[in-house]
Design a protein around this motif. Structure first.
Motif, mmCIF file in Angstrom:
data_model
loop_
_atom_site.group_PDB
_atom_site.id
_atom_site.type_symbol
_atom_site.label_atom_id
_atom_site.label_comp_id
_atom_site.label_asym_id
_atom_site.label_seq_id
_atom_site.Cartn_x
_atom_site.Cartn_y
_atom_site.Cartn_z
ATOM 1 N N UNK A 250 -0.238 11.899 8.563
ATOM 2 C CA UNK A 250 0.204 10.612 8.013
ATOM 3 C C UNK A 250 0.809 9.721 9.107
ATOM 4 N N UNK B 183 -7.584 6.610 -4.457
ATOM 5 C CA UNK B 183 -6.434 6.084 -3.699
ATOM 6 C C UNK B 183 -6.904 5.144 -2.577
ATOM 7 N N UNK B 184 -7.972 5.552 -1.893
ATOM 8 C CA UNK B 184 -8.486 4.704 -0.800
ATOM 9 C C UNK B 184 -8.996 3.377 -1.367
ATOM 10 N N UNK C 140 1.446 4.418 -2.731
ATOM 11 C CA UNK C 140 1.528 5.849 -2.440
ATOM 12 C C UNK C 140 2.806 6.463 -3.003
ATOM 13 N N UNK D 39 -3.596 23.861 0.217
ATOM 14 C CA UNK D 39 -4.749 24.678 -0.189
ATOM 15 C C UNK D 39 -5.429 25.365 1.006
ATOM 16 N N UNK E 43 -6.069 1.223 -2.235
ATOM 17 C CA UNK E 43 -5.423 0.737 -1.004
ATOM 18 C C UNK E 43 -6.241 -0.398 -0.384
ATOM 19 N N UNK F 191 -4.973 6.652 6.209
ATOM 20 C CA UNK F 191 -3.904 5.708 5.839
ATOM 21 C C UNK F 191 -3.937 5.359 4.346
ATOM 22 N N UNK F 192 -5.101 5.493 3.742
ATOM 23 C CA UNK F 192 -5.234 5.170 2.320
ATOM 24 C C UNK F 192 -4.815 6.292 1.385
ATOM 25 N N UNK F 193 -4.520 7.472 1.966
ATOM 26 C CA UNK F 193 -4.151 8.634 1.132
ATOM 27 C C UNK F 193 -2.637 8.799 1.131
ATOM 28 N N UNK F 194 -2.019 8.986 -0.043
ATOM 29 C CA UNK F 194 -0.560 9.184 -0.067
ATOM 30 C C UNK F 194 -0.155 10.459 0.677
ATOM 31 N N UNK G 12 -1.743 10.967 -9.199
ATOM 32 C CA UNK G 12 -1.444 12.222 -8.501
ATOM 33 C C UNK G 12 -1.211 13.365 -9.500
ATOM 34 N N UNK H 95 2.049 12.584 -0.150
ATOM 35 C CA UNK H 95 2.178 13.691 -1.100
ATOM 36 C C UNK H 95 0.828 14.391 -1.323
ATOM 37 N N UNK H 96 -0.240 13.590 -1.366
ATOM 38 C CA UNK H 96 -1.580 14.159 -1.574
ATOM 39 C C UNK H 96 -2.051 14.897 -0.313
ATOM 40 N N UNK I 195 -9.644 16.755 -5.726
ATOM 41 C CA UNK I 195 -9.012 16.152 -4.543
ATOM 42 C C UNK I 195 -9.905 15.040 -3.994
ATOM 43 N N UNK J 71 0.858 -1.196 0.000
ATOM 44 C CA UNK J 71 0.000 0.000 0.000
ATOM 45 C C UNK J 71 0.896 1.250 0.000
ATOM 46 N N UNK K 192 -0.342 18.114 -0.341
ATOM 47 C CA UNK K 192 -0.954 18.880 -1.425
ATOM 48 C C UNK K 192 -2.287 19.477 -0.953
ATOM 49 N N UNK K 193 -3.089 18.678 -0.236
ATOM 50 C CA UNK K 193 -4.376 19.172 0.285
ATOM 51 C C UNK K 193 -4.115 20.287 1.299
#
Lengths: 231, 124
Positions: free
Chosen positions: B90, A200-201, A162, B73, A204, B60-63, A176, B65-66, A193, A158, B69-70
């Motif tokens: 994270x 992504x979720x 990422x 903003x 994963x 946990x499922x979001x990178x 991305x 980097x993202x 977003x 996972x 990035x969020x």
């Protein structure tokens, strides 16, 4: 929202993940085997590459691979394995796949070694005394320790997914980068977003579910007699 | 030149190494402390814990980097703070599960026993 643009990004991410994760597992098994070698050169080389892969951030590997492979453009004879990415950047994509694989291989090799150690010296000696081939021994060790190592391997895969976001530093099409471009083109920040996070979720969760299914499968195979496992 | 890159100028932006160490220390300490509170809340209030578990699973499922990035903003937030927020979130999503596992293996009754035996929180 441009759905075809988004779907190419998802396909690109899935393709990069699949190739790099597969390569990473092959390198990890080689490093794992090398770490168990009695030959000092093989042992120390394997340990060195494991520590190198674990000690250096994946972003550095990806940036280095991208910069090194840039002058090699164009590689028109290469198969076009990355959907959406221009043919001239396929070589950069391939270099990034190798970099991503190397970034995860050290961690995966350590997980495999931990699984190996969890089996215990006596049972490992039994495997050797039985005269099993190397492939059968790796197979058996993996199945015996699947309960312990599969959650860790799944979590690493996972994390590997990422890490693919770093490919957006180069003109490689993946999720991305597509989210970033979508925001720059449409200024719909929340929408892009939200969709990016959702995908992504979903990816994963799919990897985690597949890992759990494999863990269950290997655990059930473990209960079979040895003849059912080793050919 | 290298010193400037690593440590930065006095009264100016931090260099790469100094910023990396700062981000690492702050995000690790904050994530560990918040993680403990989060894990204690889940162990203490299991129903409320389901909501928290869902939130941490989503993060946990979001990178990373993202997440950064969020955070970029968010209005009126500096770049360093954006990075720090992303890293904290994270790290928190990963650390909490480990601390939850630890706390659920060492229930309240066991902790009371250790206190009664004269073992303090740190030794425990």
């Amino acid at each position: 929202m441009d759905v075809s643009f988004l779907s190419i990004g998802v396909l690109g991410t899935v393709a990069i993940w699949f190739y790099s994760a597969f390569l990473s597992l092959i390198i990890a098994v080689s490093l794992y085997h090398g770490s168990l070698s009695w030959h000092p050169a093989v042992f120390y080389a394997s340990r060195f590459f494991i520590q190198l892969g674990r000690g250096i951030p994946t972003s550095i590997f990806v940036i280095s691979a991208g910069i090194i492979s840039m002058p090699l453009l164009p590689a028109s004879d290469l198969p076009k394995i990355l959907p959406g990415t221009l043919p001239t950047f396929q070589m950069v994509g391939l270099a990034i796949i190798v970099a991503l694989a190397f970034g995860s291989a050290g961690h995966l090799a350590e997980i495999l070694l931990a699984g190996h150690r969890s089996i215990g010296r006596e049972r490992l000696a039994q495997m050797q005394l039985m005269g099993l081939r190397w492939v059968d021994r790796v197979n058996l060790v993996f199945r015996e320790s699947a309960g312990q190592i599969m959650p860790a391997i799944t979590a690493r895969l996972v994390h590997h997914l990422h890490n693919i976001a770093f490919a957006a530093l180069f003109p490689i099409v993946e999720l991305f980068g597509v989210v970033q471009s979508g925001i720059n083109r449409s200024f719909e920040v929340v929408l892009w977003i939200g969709v990016g996070v959702g995908i992504y979720i979903l990816l994963s969760v799919t990897i985690t579910a597949a890992g759990s299914a494999l863990q269950y499968r290997f655990a059930s195979l473990r209960r079979q007699p040895l003849g059912g496992i080793v050919s | 030149m290298l010193e400037l890159l690593l440590f930065g100028l006095p009264s100016d932006a931090l260099g790469g190494l100094a910023l990396t160490i700062l981000l690492f220390v702050v995000s690790a300490v904050v994530a560990l402390l918040l993680g403990y509170v989060y894990a204690a809340a889940i162990v203490q209030y299991p129903l409320f814990g389901i909501v928290l578990l869902f939130i941490s699973s989503v993060i946990r499922g979001i990178p990373l980097l993202l997440l950064v990035f969020i955070a970029s903003y968010l209005p009126n937030v500096s770049t360093v703070l954006c990075g720090m927020l992303g890293l904290i979130l994270y790290s928190l999503s990963h650390v909490t599960e480990i601390q939850r596992g630890f706390l659920s293996k060492h229930p309240e009754s066991l902790r009371r026993q250790t206190r009664a035996m004269g073992i303090d929180w740190f030794q425990d």
